[in-house]
Design an enzyme around this catalytic site. Structure first.
Site, short mmCIF file in Angstrom:
data_model
loop_
_atom_site.label_atom_id
_atom_site.label_comp_id
_atom_site.label_asym_id
_atom_site.label_seq_id
_atom_site.Cartn_x
_atom_site.Cartn_y
_atom_site.Cartn_z
N TYR B 127 0.77 -1.08 0.01
CA TYR B 127 0.14 -0.08 0.19
C TYR B 127 0.84 1.35 -0.13
O TYR B 127 0.64 2.10 -0.83
CB TYR B 127 -0.94 0.15 1.15
CG TYR B 127 -2.00 -1.01 1.31
CD1 TYR B 127 -2.45 -1.94 0.19
CD2 TYR B 127 -2.79 -1.19 2.65
CE1 TYR B 127 -3.59 -2.76 0.40
CE2 TYR B 127 -3.78 -2.15 2.68
CZ TYR B 127 -4.14 -2.94 1.53
OH TYR B 127 -5.12 -3.73 1.49
N THR B 134 0.13 8.13 5.80
CA THR B 134 -1.32 8.36 6.31
C THR B 134 -2.35 8.53 5.25
O THR B 134 -3.45 8.16 5.37
CB THR B 134 -0.99 9.56 7.43
OG1 THR B 134 0.20 8.91 8.40
CG2 THR B 134 -2.48 9.57 8.32
N GLU B 241 -7.12 -6.17 10.54
CA GLU B 241 -6.21 -6.33 11.21
C GLU B 241 -6.00 -6.00 12.63
O GLU B 241 -5.25 -6.34 13.28
CB GLU B 241 -5.41 -4.97 10.33
CG GLU B 241 -3.79 -4.90 10.64
CD GLU B 241 -3.00 -3.78 9.79
OE1 GLU B 241 -3.67 -3.28 8.86
OE2 GLU B 241 -1.82 -3.65 10.09
N THR B 372 -2.69 6.05 11.89
CA THR B 372 -1.75 6.84 12.97
C THR B 372 -2.87 7.14 14.02
O THR B 372 -3.87 7.55 13.94
CB THR B 372 -1.09 7.82 12.51
OG1 THR B 372 -0.19 8.32 13.29
CG2 THR B 372 -2.08 9.08 11.83
N ASN B 373 -2.24 7.37 15.24
CA ASN B 373 -2.92 7.61 16.42
C ASN B 373 -3.51 8.66 16.56
O ASN B 373 -4.58 9.21 17.20
CB ASN B 373 -2.03 7.38 17.74
CG ASN B 373 -1.74 5.82 17.94
OD1 ASN B 373 -2.18 5.16 17.17
ND2 ASN B 373 -1.06 5.51 18.87
C1 LIG Z 1 8.60 -1.32 9.95
C2 LIG Z 1 7.56 -1.11 9.11
C3 LIG Z 1 6.60 -1.89 8.42
C4 LIG Z 1 5.44 -1.37 7.66
N1 LIG Z 1 4.75 -2.41 7.00
C5 LIG Z 1 4.12 -2.04 5.91
C6 LIG Z 1 3.47 -3.04 4.93
O1 LIG Z 1 3.65 -4.21 5.04
N2 LIG Z 1 2.74 -2.63 4.00
C7 LIG Z 1 2.33 -1.35 3.90
O2 LIG Z 1 1.86 -0.87 2.97
N3 LIG Z 1 2.93 -0.46 4.69
C8 LIG Z 1 3.76 -0.66 5.72
N4 LIG Z 1 4.11 0.52 6.51
C9 LIG Z 1 4.02 1.80 6.24
C10 LIG Z 1 3.19 2.26 7.33
O3 LIG Z 1 2.09 2.00 7.14
C11 LIG Z 1 3.09 3.79 7.29
O4 LIG Z 1 4.59 4.02 7.79
C12 LIG Z 1 2.17 4.63 7.95
O5 LIG Z 1 1.02 4.62 7.22
C13 LIG Z 1 2.61 6.08 8.16
O6 LIG Z 1 3.15 6.61 6.85
P1 LIG Z 1 4.28 7.53 6.86
O7 LIG Z 1 5.37 6.41 7.24
O8 LIG Z 1 4.59 7.93 5.46
O9 LIG Z 1 4.09 8.52 7.66
P2 LIG Z 1 3.48 10.17 7.70
O10 LIG Z 1 2.13 9.73 7.11
O11 LIG Z 1 4.43 10.83 6.80
O12 LIG Z 1 3.16 10.41 9.21
C14 LIG Z 1 4.40 11.33 9.57
C15 LIG Z 1 3.33 11.83 10.89
O13 LIG Z 1 2.55 12.65 10.57
C16 LIG Z 1 1.44 12.54 11.22
N5 LIG Z 1 0.27 12.68 10.52
C17 LIG Z 1 -0.20 12.48 9.16
N6 LIG Z 1 -1.36 12.93 8.94
C18 LIG Z 1 -1.79 13.39 9.98
C19 LIG Z 1 -2.91 14.14 10.31
N7 LIG Z 1 -3.91 14.20 9.16
N8 LIG Z 1 -3.18 14.73 11.39
C20 LIG Z 1 -2.23 14.71 12.58
N9 LIG Z 1 -1.23 13.94 12.24
C21 LIG Z 1 -0.78 13.54 11.07
C22 LIG Z 1 1.50 11.07 11.70
O14 LIG Z 1 0.88 10.76 12.73
C23 LIG Z 1 2.90 10.74 11.90
O15 LIG Z 1 3.24 11.22 13.26
C24 LIG Z 1 5.22 -0.13 7.31
C25 LIG Z 1 6.20 0.79 8.18
C26 LIG Z 1 7.08 0.37 8.83
C27 LIG Z 1 7.99 1.45 9.66
#
Ligand SMILES: Cc1cc2nc3c(=O)[nH]c(=O)nc-3n(C[C@H](O)[C@H](O)[C@H](O)COP(=O)(O)OP(=O)(O)OC[C@H]3O[C@@H](n4cnc5c(N)ncnc54)[C@H](O)[C@@H]3O)c2cc1C
Lengths: 376, 391
Positions: B127, B134, B241, B372-373
């Site tokens: 995904y 997020t 999930e 995300t929380n």
């Molecule tokens: C070890 C690991 C395994 C994973 N495995 C998978 C997998 O198998 N398949 C897959 O598809 N994905 C996977 N993920 C991805 C995971 O789902 C994403 O990391 C997650 O969706 C957050 O996205 P981002 O890392 O881009 O952070 P961002 O979306 O950039 O978020 C960064 C910060 O901004 C905050 N934020 C974002 N939007 C808002 C909002 N609207 N209001 C307030 N705060 C906000 C978030 O809370 C966070 O603190 C994995 C990630 C890790 C680290």
């Protein structure tokens, strides 16, 4: 009251920042970490060249004799840059202790090399299941002019490179402190992989002989010297943690100001900004507490509670800021290609070394009980 | 009100506990201790055994060879799996399998769904993208129709398990002009498809992957659930999930291991580790936090079984659970001290196979993963408290 640094200290700080900053780029640290040992010889030589390894070592030994507080500025910068430079074990726990309590012969033998960067030292402060540095279980028996040591020390940084390791052992009449040669007969090193990548060793002492000129303190004064070392190590730990959390906080601010989701910078989400602000408050509290402890110790004034409280805050603040920083970065925060993870790992190391918050909270509470019982 | 398992549920729990004790051989344990997310030979062996013994497909209808378990029973299963630390591929078996069965062709049922039930197939989730975390709906990987095939181009990050999985469950934009959650579809991409590259991302804790799609071609039937229906399937799957993301089993087991260790370990200055008041305080705080976690999880499973899980409650479980885990690891880490919290499992002087050292390195990802929380808190204030939303 004066919270400011002297001009001289500001110069030192700038110098440290410049040398460390240049040599702790993400790429460079990655190269170093790809090697056998997380240690940067060139950086260490450069710090020596700039005189920074001699900040708290006497002038007769080639140092600058600027004291502990100034040395802690370097320690903070090492935290801020997570540089592979063992400033606490070499310069604080061992170097300063020898400078203060060593014989002239010991100082002349070991300290000029520390200042020039050629001699490494270390300190073995904890033992398996015995992490109170001031109550060692290792035993020392007088034999001839020297002593013979038995026991185990654990998590000893850079034991393999150290010319001498400062360590304590129980002997008749009290605790003694010794300068142990890790290559000596009866000393065995086993490498330990530690969370932050610092090379650490379990050191087994099996009738290890220590010559009389390697006795740092005998049983009459050993406990006092050991307390002196523990406090300064713990407070240095706090300064390093202050550097670590400050950088984590700022890195988070920088990243969230760039990263976009939902068409906006994520820093503009109030939840993100507020949590980063909490990190800032935490960092500020920690730095003040660490500075207070360090400035008291710098003048050799009593600082038992101040050191304990600062170290308690290290545990709380590293925990909160590390998780906040990781969270606010999202996935990139845990990626080893991005620099944050190093800070998170050091944060854990610093949290648990020299007493955890839970343990120290109990100790502080016992002290409070004594204080108020005495006054009642 | 009667807040406890029924005799049947207790019997299931007991059966499962005994089963997993036997399943986790010393060889498998060694593989698990290495901190892997599965994929090793012992993992594969255990999966096939789970399949042969009929444990895969808990939620599936009986006529498909499933067990048709209620969410409550699934929760009990999940908890017991989590106690062992076995990286059970819940998403493959509970989320993707049933969807593939419902929408896939006969051929696909034969080639993919049955093997899932037999424990032979693991599917990775593709995904997230560099620019879409997020804000998942902004993803840009595209799939274009060319005759009988879909041609996929783009990049995914954090594609966990893709280094050993058999397929990737890929979200892609199939309507090039579309915005956000419209125009997304799900495709099943075989790991050996030409044009697909998997390269490792080493995180602080586990390995995950970046996956690159350069004119990867899959048959038209590999688009699952209808063109443009991706978003509904994705959100449906995130709900499934839930039971495995926040679960009481692994946290409770870790607490018990540390408490037992502290009770069995002599303190060098007299007494045992557990005799120290601060150790007891930490254990008590963990136990009290676990109690709330247990009830939140139970209530969630119960409400799902009753078919009335409230949105806010699901978010409460996600936020409370993931944030409690971090406190939990910290409090237990203090008990095992510097050696227990910083020396890795393969080194002399480690404690409890370096478990707490490791958990710190993987702990944080759940707070931002799986929804995300911050967004969960938005849901709680809006759905739970009726507060107006800011956006
Ligand atoms: C070890 C690991 C395994 C994973 N495995 C998978 C997998 O198998 N398949 C897959 O598809 N994905 C996977 N993920 C991805 C995971 O789902 C994403 O990391 C997650 O969706 C957050 O996205 P981002 O890392 O881009 O952070 P961002 O979306 O950039 O978020 C960064 C910060 O901004 C905050 N934020 C974002 N939007 C808002 C909002 N609207 N209001 C307030 N705060 C906000 C978030 O809370 C966070 O603190 C994995 C990630 C890790 C680290």
């Amino acid at each position: 009251m004066d919270f400011s640094l002297s001009d001289e200290q500001i110069e030192l700080q700038n110098l440290a920042r410049q040398i460390l900053g240049d040599q702790t780029t993400n790429e460079h640290l990655r190269d170093i970490e790809a090697g056998d040992e997380r240690f940067d010889e060139k950086l260490w030589a450069d710090l020596a060249e700039a005189g920074l390894l001699g900040i708290a070592i006497g002038e007769e030994q080639g140092g600058m004799a600027l004291g502990y507080e100034s040395l802690c500025l370097l320690v903070e910068e090492v935290g801020r840059s997570v540089a592979p430079a063992p400033v606490i074990p070499v310069l604080v726990s061992a170097g300063m202790a020898i400078d203060r309590f060593g014989t002239d012969e010991q100082k002349q033998r070991l300290l000029p090399g520390v200042v020039s960067g050629e001699t490494m030292l270390s300190a073995a402060l904890i033992e398996p299941l015995n992490e109170d540095p001031e109550r060692p279980l290792a035993r020392a028996k007088v034999e001839g002019e020297g002593v013979v040591l038995d026991g185990i020390k654990t998590c000893v940084p850079f034991a393999n490179r150290a010319e001498r390791i400062v360590m304590a052992a129980q002997q008749d009449g009290g605790v003694g402190l010794f300068l142990v040669d890790p290559q000596a007969e009866g000393v065995a090193l086993a490498r330990q992989n530690s969370t932050a990548g610092e090379p650490q060793f379990e050191v087994r002492l099996d009738a290890a002989h220590v010559a009389s000129n390697d006795i740092l303190a005998g049983p009459e004064e050993g406990a006092r010297v050991l307390h002196w070392i523990s406090q300064r190590t713990a407070a240095a730990n706090c300064m390093m943690a202050a550097g670590v959390v400050d950088r984590m906080t700022r890195m988070t601010a920088e990243y969230t100001a760039e990263r976009e989701q939902f068409g906006v910078k994520i820093a503009t989400f109030q939840a993100v900004g507020q949590r980063a602000a909490n990190c800032y408050i935490d960092s500020e509290c920690l730095r003040l507490l660490a500075q207070q402890a360090v400035s008291l110790l710098n003048e050799d004034r009593p600082a038992d509670d101040e050191v304990t409280i600062a170290k308690m805050w290290v545990g709380d603040v590293t925990h909160r800021v590390s998780h906040a920083a990781q969270h606010l970065h999202g996935g990139i925060g845990v990626d080893r290609d991005y620099p944050l993870f190093r800070y998170c790992l050091w944060a854990k190391q610093l949290e648990l070394a020299m007493g955890s918050t839970a343990q120290l909270t109990a100790r502080l509470g016992e002290g409070i009980a004594r204080e108020f019982s005495a006054n009642a | 009100m009667r807040i406890e398992f029924t005799p049947d549920q207790l019997a299931l729990q007991k059966e499962l506990r005994a089963y997993f004790e036997e399943l986790v051989t010393p060889e498998l344990q060694a593989e698990l201790d290495a901190g892997g997310e599965g994929g090793g030979p012992e993992f594969r062996k255990a999966m096939r055994r789970l399949g042969a013994d009929g444990w895969i497909g808990l939620s599936w209808p009986k006529e498909l060879g499933g067990r048709e378990m209620t969410p409550m029973e699934q929760y009990i299963f999940t908890e017991e799996v989590m106690r062992t630390g076995f990286p059970y591929p819940f998403l493959t078996t509970e989320a993707i399998g049933p969807v593939l069965h419902e929408y896939g062709s006969d051929q696909m049922r034969e080639a993919v769904v049955m093997p899932i039930l037999r424990g032979e197939v693991v599917i990775a989730i593709g995904y997230s993208e560099p620019g879409a975390g997020t804000d998942l709906a902004s993803l840009t990987t595209r799939a274009d129709r060319d005759g009988d095939e879909w041609v996929i181009n783009g990049q995914k990050v954090w594609t966990s398990l893709a280094d050993f999985s058999d397929y990737i469950w890929l979200a892609a934009r199939t309507d090039p002009g579309s915005k956000k959650h419209r125009g997304l579809s799900l495709l099943l991409v075989p790991n050996d498809a030409p044009g697909l590259t998997v390269s490792p991302i080493w995180t602080m804790g586990v390995r995950t992957n970046a996956t690159y799609y350069d004119n990867v071609r899959v048959p038209a039937e590999n688009l699952i659930g209808g063109e443009g229906n991706g978003w509904a399937l994705i959100t449906g799957q995130l709900n499934r999930e839930r039971l495995s993301l926040v679960n009481h089993g692994s946290a409770d087991t870790l607490y018990r291991r540390v408490a037992k260790w502290a009770a069995d370990t002599e303190s060098p200055h007299g007494g045992r580790v557990i005799d120290q008041p601060w150790v007891q305080t930490n254990l008590a705080r963990v136990k009290s936090g676990l109690e709330a976690l247990k009830l939140i999880c139970w209530k969630q499973a119960w409400a799902m079984t009753e078919g009335n899980l409230q949105m806010a409650d699901a978010s409460v479980a996600k936020v409370y659970g993931t944030e409690f885990f971090l406190e939990h690891y910290r409090l237990l880490g203090e008990i095992v001290g510097q050696a227990g919290g910083t020396i890795q499992r393969d080194s002399p002087g480690e404690i409890l196979k370096g478990r707490l050292e490791f958990m710190y390195r993987v702990g944080s990802i759940l707070t931002f993963g799986g929804g995300t929380n911050e967004v969960q808190r938005d849901i709680i204030s809006a759905a739970g408290l009726g507060m107006p939303r800011s956006r």
